[in-house]
Enzyme design. Structure first.
Site, PDB file in Angstrom:
ATOM      1  N   TYR A 174       0.813  -1.214   0.000  1.00 21.13           N
ATOM      2  CA  TYR A 174       0.000   0.000   0.000  1.00 21.13           C
ATOM      3  C   TYR A 174       0.847   1.265   0.000  1.00 21.13           C
ATOM      4  O   TYR A 174       2.024   1.238   0.287  1.00 21.13           O
ATOM      5  CB  TYR A 174      -1.065   0.013   1.085  1.00 21.13           C
ATOM      6  CG  TYR A 174      -0.698  -0.142   2.533  1.00 21.13           C
ATOM      7  CD1 TYR A 174      -1.697  -0.488   3.443  1.00 21.13           C
ATOM      8  CD2 TYR A 174       0.581   0.045   3.029  1.00 21.13           C
ATOM      9  CE1 TYR A 174      -1.417  -0.629   4.792  1.00 21.13           C
ATOM     10  CE2 TYR A 174       0.873  -0.099   4.374  1.00 21.13           C
ATOM     11  CZ  TYR A 174      -0.137  -0.435   5.246  1.00 21.13           C
ATOM     12  OH  TYR A 174       0.149  -0.570   6.582  1.00 21.13           O
ATOM     13  N   GLU A 175       0.198   2.372  -0.386  1.00 14.76           N
ATOM     14  CA  GLU A 175       0.875   3.650  -0.657  1.00 14.76           C
ATOM     15  C   GLU A 175       1.886   3.525  -1.799  1.00 14.76           C
ATOM     16  O   GLU A 175       2.857   4.264  -1.874  1.00 14.76           O
ATOM     17  CB  GLU A 175       1.573   4.196   0.601  1.00 14.76           C
ATOM     18  CG  GLU A 175       0.749   4.174   1.864  1.00 14.76           C
ATOM     19  CD  GLU A 175      -0.629   4.765   1.692  1.00 14.76           C
ATOM     20  OE1 GLU A 175      -0.825   5.628   0.829  1.00 14.76           O
ATOM     21  OE2 GLU A 175      -1.542   4.345   2.421  1.00 14.76           O
ATOM     22  N   GLY A 176       1.636   2.596  -2.698  1.00 13.32           N
ATOM     23  CA  GLY A 176       2.520   2.371  -3.833  1.00 13.32           C
ATOM     24  C   GLY A 176       3.439   1.200  -3.569  1.00 13.32           C
ATOM     25  O   GLY A 176       4.198   1.193  -2.606  1.00 13.32           O
TER      26      GLY A 176
END
Length: 600
Positions: free
Chosen positions: A440-442
């Site tokens: 998550y968050e890339g």
């Protein structure tokens, strides 16, 4: 189950002896109140809250999970009471402006709190953690009216915030986003669409949830250039700050996940919900990066926390578990076998987790100083410079520390052997909870492309050159006058290798753009090991100086030098493997025709 003891002494070592937080605080306006006594008191109280309140709930949250019923979510037993204690303690607004109810202390001081909370119970910590991103976005881009209406409640902690970006069909490619916001005569909007993977998107901890949402206004350009940012509260808010009727926001479901069961990961449906523009039209993605970078630094803390918690819980087992005899001779003569900590491979795994935890702490805490400088800048130029420097470090911190945190969690399970795979000891929970951090968050791949693409190539390698200058400056200075010259030599050598690989990567990319993608992961991991080597060299220098001057904490500083030796001897050499992969032709990755992927 796992236990947690806040590493207060190591935090003090990094902040005060290595990174000079006291001097840093004297240089910024918000640091006036952050006296050494104040910092010590806040750290001690945060440690107590993390150890005594949150850590015992870590397994509870994992086993009970969140429960969804008819659009409402119930958090695990004890979570709500812990959150109320959080609010009563005034923790949420620690590093936010006093005019909106915060305490106005530096952002870096809040980071210390976040590390202890996140390591003790990451699932719980995500509820107030996501709020920090919403608060930072409002501070940076909100109108004064929006700050008074929403930021005051968020600082108080009586409301929480979320980040609503992705949709089922687009993942990280937000240019495909379909959520729409229709303008209304009164200047508000009616927002409709569905967002997925919304952490802390629905819960029973607070009376209201403020969603920060990306959507398109009719007539906006296609792709990411046509995205705007909106405030969408769960309950509408009257001008005096009291709650009005329920907004058109509903939790459609929660995900059944591998880990972080105590945090609700939601599908949030917006059905003509009242929404207010945050910032300017069609500049929503740029504004959302304020939130995303906050979240990415927070995720880096999760990687650090996984290494710390893994080490803390694997070490006692290694000391107590007896199996086989040491290769170098009997160590525990009164036992039928020696404690497994006497086996070299067990020590390798423990020291890997320890080196990643302590090195990662120095990396994140130094980056936090850039956050302070960015928020406390006296001129736009100072702010832009601090933001750029933090932006360069962010993908390295996020991706490298989450990958190494996952490795630490895996190693800790391995120390336990088969006992690490069962729930009794809690080691498998650390791994399951940490696994999402690399995504998550890339994902790590996205962070890698952000580093080589946006932060280097598009920047003209200016930030990269500035970072190299810092490494060389430290390395050559300590080569001349330092107490750990061997580490300075290795740091300089690894930096030269980094420069050489960067040059070769740029040349190959001029002929074949796919070579950037093929090399990006290994480039980021090389960058991470190199960055951590810089901080381990710094910590080793401080430890050596303390020992030379005479100290009552000889064992503490000797342990620092021994861990530094392990890092430089056993972990930094991994850059050679990453360099070899980077040097390989992109054809080794891209050469196979698509139709052959199915041939087995």
């Amino acid at each position: 189950m796992t236990t947690y003891q806040a590493p207060v002494r190591d935090i003090d070592f990094v902040t005060n002896e290595v990174l000079d937080y006291s001097g840093h605080y004297r240089s910024i306006p918000a640091g006036a109140e952050a006296t050494p006594d104040m910092v010590q008191a806040i750290t001690a109280e945060a440690a107590k809250f993390a150890e005594q309140v949150l850590a015992p709930l870590n397994r509870v949250g994992d086993e009970m999970g969140c429960q969804w019923h008819d659009g409402e979510v119930t958090t695990p037993e004890g979570f709500k009471e812990a959150y109320q204690m959080w609010v009563e303690g005034g923790w949420q607004g620690l590093s936010h402006p006093t005019e909106y109810g915060g305490q106005g202390l530096p952002m870096s001081l809040g980071l210390i709190k976040s590390e202890m909370v996140g390591t003790a119970n990451w699932a719980w910590g995500m509820y107030p953690g996501l709020s920090l991103g919403a608060m930072n976005t409002l501070v940076a881009h909100g109108s004064e009216e929006q700050k008074q209406l929403y930021l005051t409640k968020l600082c108080e902690g009586s409301w929480t915030g979320t980040m609503c970006l992705t949709e089922a069909h687009c993942g990280s490619d937000l240019g495909q986003m379909k959520s729409r916001a229709e303008p209304q005569p009164d200047g508000s909007y009616k927002l409709s669409g569905s967002k997925i993977f919304i952490s802390a998107g629905e819960h029973d901890l607070t009376e209201n949830i403020v969603h920060i949402v990306l959507a398109r206004i009719p007539g906006a350009p296609d792709g990411t250039k046509g995205i705007s940012l909106f405030i969408v509260p769960k309950f509408n808010v009257n001008p005096d700050g009291t709650l009005a009727e329920r907004n058109g926001v509903r939790c459609g479901s929660i995900e059944h996940k591998m880990g972080i069961h105590g945090n609700a990961t939601c599908v949030i449906n917006f059905d003509g919900a009242n929404a207010w523009l945050l910032g300017r039209e069609n500049e929503g993605l740029a504004a959302m990066f304020t939130f995303m970078n906050t979240a990415r630094i927070g995720t880096a803390i999760q990687g650090l926390g996984a290494s710390e918690l893994a080490y803390q819980n694997a070490l006692p087992y290694a000391l107590e578990r007896h199996s086989m005899r040491s290769l170098s001779g009997v160590k525990d003569a009164d036992k039928v076998a020696d404690a497994i900590i006497h086996h070299a491979d067990v020590r390798r795994m423990l020291l890997t987790a320890r080196a990643f935890a302590e090195g990662g702490r120095a990396m994140v805490y130094d980056a936090a100083k850039y956050s302070d400088c960015m928020l406390q800048a006296r001129t736009p130029e100072e702010r832009a410079r601090a933001e750029d420097e933090l932006g360069f470090l962010t993908p390295i911190l996020k991706a490298f520390l989450t990958e190494t945190g996952l490795e630490s969690a895996s190693n800790a399970m391995q120390v336990f052997g088969g006992h690490g795979y069962i729930k009794e000891h809690g080691m498998e929970q650390i791994y399951r909870d940490a696994r999402i951090a690399t995504m998550y968050e890339g994902t790590t791949g996205i962070q890698s492309m952000d580093l080589v693409g946006r932060k280097m190539v598009l920047d003209g390698f200016k930030l990269y050159a500035g970072f190299c200058k810092k490494l060389y400056s430290f390395g050559f200075r300590k080569l001349v006058s330092g107490k750990c010259r061997g580490y300075a030599v290795k740091l300089i050598g690894a930096t030269l290798g980094w420069n050489w690989q960067t040059l070769k990567m740029a040349v190959r990319a001029s002929r074949n753009r796919d070579s950037l993608g093929a090399a990006s992961f290994d480039f980021l991991m090389y960058s991470g090991y190199l960055s951590m080597a810089y901080y381990w060299a710094m910590m080793a220098e401080v430890a050596a100086e303390k020992l030379a001057a005479g100290t009552e904490e000889k064992a503490f500083y000797e342990a620092k030098l021994e861990t530094a030796e392990f890092y430089f001897a056993r972990l930094l050499p991994r850059v050679k493997g990453h360099a070899g992969c980077m040097s390989s032709s992109a054809d080794s990755v891209m050469g196979m025709p698509l139709e052959r992927f199915a041939i087995r």
